[in-house]
Design a protein around this motif. Structure first.
Motif, PDB file in Angstrom:
ATOM      1  N   PRO A  50       0.991  -0.912   0.097  1.00 21.04           N
ATOM      2  CA  PRO A  50      -0.043   0.083   0.208  1.00 21.04           C
ATOM      3  C   PRO A  50       0.775   1.264  -0.079  1.00 21.04           C
ATOM      4  O   PRO A  50       2.040   1.296   0.598  1.00 21.04           O
ATOM      5  N   VAL A  51       0.372   2.340  -0.824  1.00 22.17           N
ATOM      6  CA  VAL A  51       1.106   3.687  -0.843  1.00 22.17           C
ATOM      7  C   VAL A  51       1.047   4.125   0.761  1.00 22.17           C
ATOM      8  O   VAL A  51       0.133   4.137   1.217  1.00 22.17           O
ATOM      9  N   GLY A  52       2.028   4.676   1.231  1.00 22.32           N
ATOM     10  CA  GLY A  52       2.292   5.489   2.272  1.00 22.32           C
ATOM     11  C   GLY A  52       2.544   4.591   3.598  1.00 22.32           C
ATOM     12  O   GLY A  52       2.083   4.792   4.675  1.00 22.32           O
ATOM     13  N   THR A  53       2.686   3.182   3.308  1.00 24.36           N
ATOM     14  CA  THR A  53       2.603   2.161   4.220  1.00 24.36           C
ATOM     15  C   THR A  53       3.672   2.577   5.375  1.00 24.36           C
ATOM     16  O   THR A  53       4.819   2.977   4.851  1.00 24.36           O
ATOM     17  N   ASN A 164      -1.762   6.179  12.202  1.00 20.13           N
ATOM     18  CA  ASN A 164      -0.748   7.099  11.686  1.00 20.13           C
ATOM     19  C   ASN A 164      -0.581   8.400  12.134  1.00 20.13           C
ATOM     20  O   ASN A 164      -0.369   9.459  11.866  1.00 20.13           O
ATOM     21  N   ASN A 165      -1.041   8.126  13.704  1.00 19.39           N
ATOM     22  CA  ASN A 165      -0.568   9.477  14.564  1.00 19.39           C
ATOM     23  C   ASN A 165       0.798   9.604  15.036  1.00 19.39           C
ATOM     24  O   ASN A 165       1.214   8.564  15.804  1.00 19.39           O
ATOM     25  N   LYS A 193      -7.209   9.352  14.880  1.00 20.02           N
ATOM     26  CA  LYS A 193      -6.604   8.508  13.889  1.00 20.02           C
ATOM     27  C   LYS A 193      -6.487   9.513  12.631  1.00 20.02           C
ATOM     28  O   LYS A 193      -7.294  10.384  12.408  1.00 20.02           O
ATOM     29  N   PHE A 194      -5.355   9.375  11.707  1.00 19.23           N
ATOM     30  CA  PHE A 194      -5.352  10.053  10.496  1.00 19.23           C
ATOM     31  C   PHE A 194      -5.397   9.236   9.523  1.00 19.23           C
ATOM     32  O   PHE A 194      -5.072   7.792   9.433  1.00 19.23           O
ATOM     33  N   GLU A 195      -6.022   9.624   8.226  1.00 22.53           N
ATOM     34  CA  GLU A 195      -5.951   8.999   7.109  1.00 22.53           C
ATOM     35  C   GLU A 195      -4.481   8.349   6.750  1.00 22.53           C
ATOM     36  O   GLU A 195      -4.272   7.408   6.102  1.00 22.53           O
ATOM     37  N   SER A 200      -1.199  13.785   9.627  1.00 22.77           N
ATOM     38  CA  SER A 200      -0.774  13.975  10.988  1.00 22.77           C
ATOM     39  C   SER A 200       0.325  15.122  11.103  1.00 22.77           C
ATOM     40  O   SER A 200       0.214  15.811  12.078  1.00 22.77           O
ATOM     41  N   VAL A 201       1.123  15.145  10.317  1.00 22.85           N
ATOM     42  CA  VAL A 201       2.331  16.158   9.959  1.00 22.85           C
ATOM     43  C   VAL A 201       1.429  17.506  10.034  1.00 22.85           C
ATOM     44  O   VAL A 201       1.882  18.586  10.732  1.00 22.85           O
ATOM     45  N   SER A 202       0.678  17.647   9.148  1.00 22.67           N
ATOM     46  CA  SER A 202      -0.243  18.889   8.872  1.00 22.67           C
ATOM     47  C   SER A 202      -0.811  19.308  10.219  1.00 22.67           C
ATOM     48  O   SER A 202      -0.850  20.484  10.531  1.00 22.67           O
TER      49      SER A 202
END
Length: 272
Positions: A50-53, A164-165, A193-195, A200-202
């Motif tokens: 998966p992308v961004g894993t 993803n936090n 929880k973040f997508e 999370s950075v933003s």
């Protein structure tokens, strides 16, 4: 005795047998080894990830390698978010010097003021621009990297892996995140929880740039801007006592991490 035709047929048969079985018994010295996967199969297997894993940092035994992988994973997202913020900052600066603002410019400034939680967005005067510029500004990469490593135990925490936090952000709507196992009775907060990690950075940067608890951090950053000195994580960390119940001890941990991991290099080489 075999005639000439029989010898030819026998040779062909032996060649076919070797070719059909050859992939299974490559030898290195005297030990048989597994055949190498064809290149196409290797590429296909990599593309299925998966992308961004988030990398499995917990499986990395070598500490130096784990830290390197962690910084390499997070730094591009930190830099990208800072680039976006600095682009908006440059536009605010440009508009602040104009004698007249178009309707589109006024609308954009109002949106920025509301986004950064300013109380008054009705007048685009010196006070408005001064306050907006204290908020629309970058967060030093050294600080973001140190805080993330501290909050997630180098990317191994449950909240990093499952939500993803990467900065320990809380939320307060039921179902908005992950309920901490050690949450005191009667408390309702969850760990958001973040997508993806970039989100999370933003959210982390926006929190530091808008929350009243970090006004000191923004003032320290503005002082560096006025004196035309580099904005570093070591300077701004002193404005983060409210980020953790550990207070001053937390700030000292961040400063130690920034120093021991030589993270200031990312601030001093930053175009911001």
């Amino acid at each position: 005795m075999l005639n000439k035709i029989d010898k030819i047929m026998l040779g062909v048969l032996l060649a076919l047998l070797v070719l059909s079985g050859g992939i299974h018994w490559h030898l290195v010295g005297e030990k048989a080894v597994e055949p190498e996967l064809p290149v196409a199969v290797v590429v296909e297997e990599a593309e299925e990830l998966p992308v961004g894993t988030v990398p499995d940092f917990s499986s990395m035994v070598d500490v130096k390698a784990k830290k390197s992988a962690f910084f390499g994973f997070l730094l591009p997202m930190v830099q990208k978010e800072n680039d976006t913020i600095l682009q908006n900052r440059q536009r605010v600066i440009a508009l602040s010097s104009q004698s007249e603002l178009t309707e589109n410019d006024q609308s954009w400034l109002s949106d920025m003021g509301r986004k950064y939680r300013m109380r008054d967005v009705s007048a685009f005067d010196e006070i408005f621009f001064g306050e907006l510029l204290t908020r629309v500004d970058m967060i030093p990469a050294s600080l973001a990297l140190a805080q993330s490593a501290n909050e997630t135990a180098w990317g191994t925490s449950r909240f990093a892996r499952q939500g993803n936090n990467f900065f320990g952000q809380w939320c307060f709507s039921p179902g908005c995140g992950i309920v901490p196992g050690a949450r005191p009775q009667g408390e309702t907060y969850e760990v958001q929880k973040f997508e993806d990690v970039a989100a999370s950075v933003s959210a982390y940067m926006h929190n530091l740039n808008t929350n009243h608890q970090y006004k000191t951090l923004r003032q320290l950053r503005e002082q560096r801007r006025v004196s035309k000195e580099p904005v570093t994580g070591a300077d701004l960390a002193h404005g983060l006592q409210a980020y953790s119940i550990r207070g001053v001890e937390y700030v000292e941990e961040l400063l130690s991490m920034i120093n021991s991991n030589k993270l200031l290099q990312y601030d001093l080489n930053d175009k911001g």
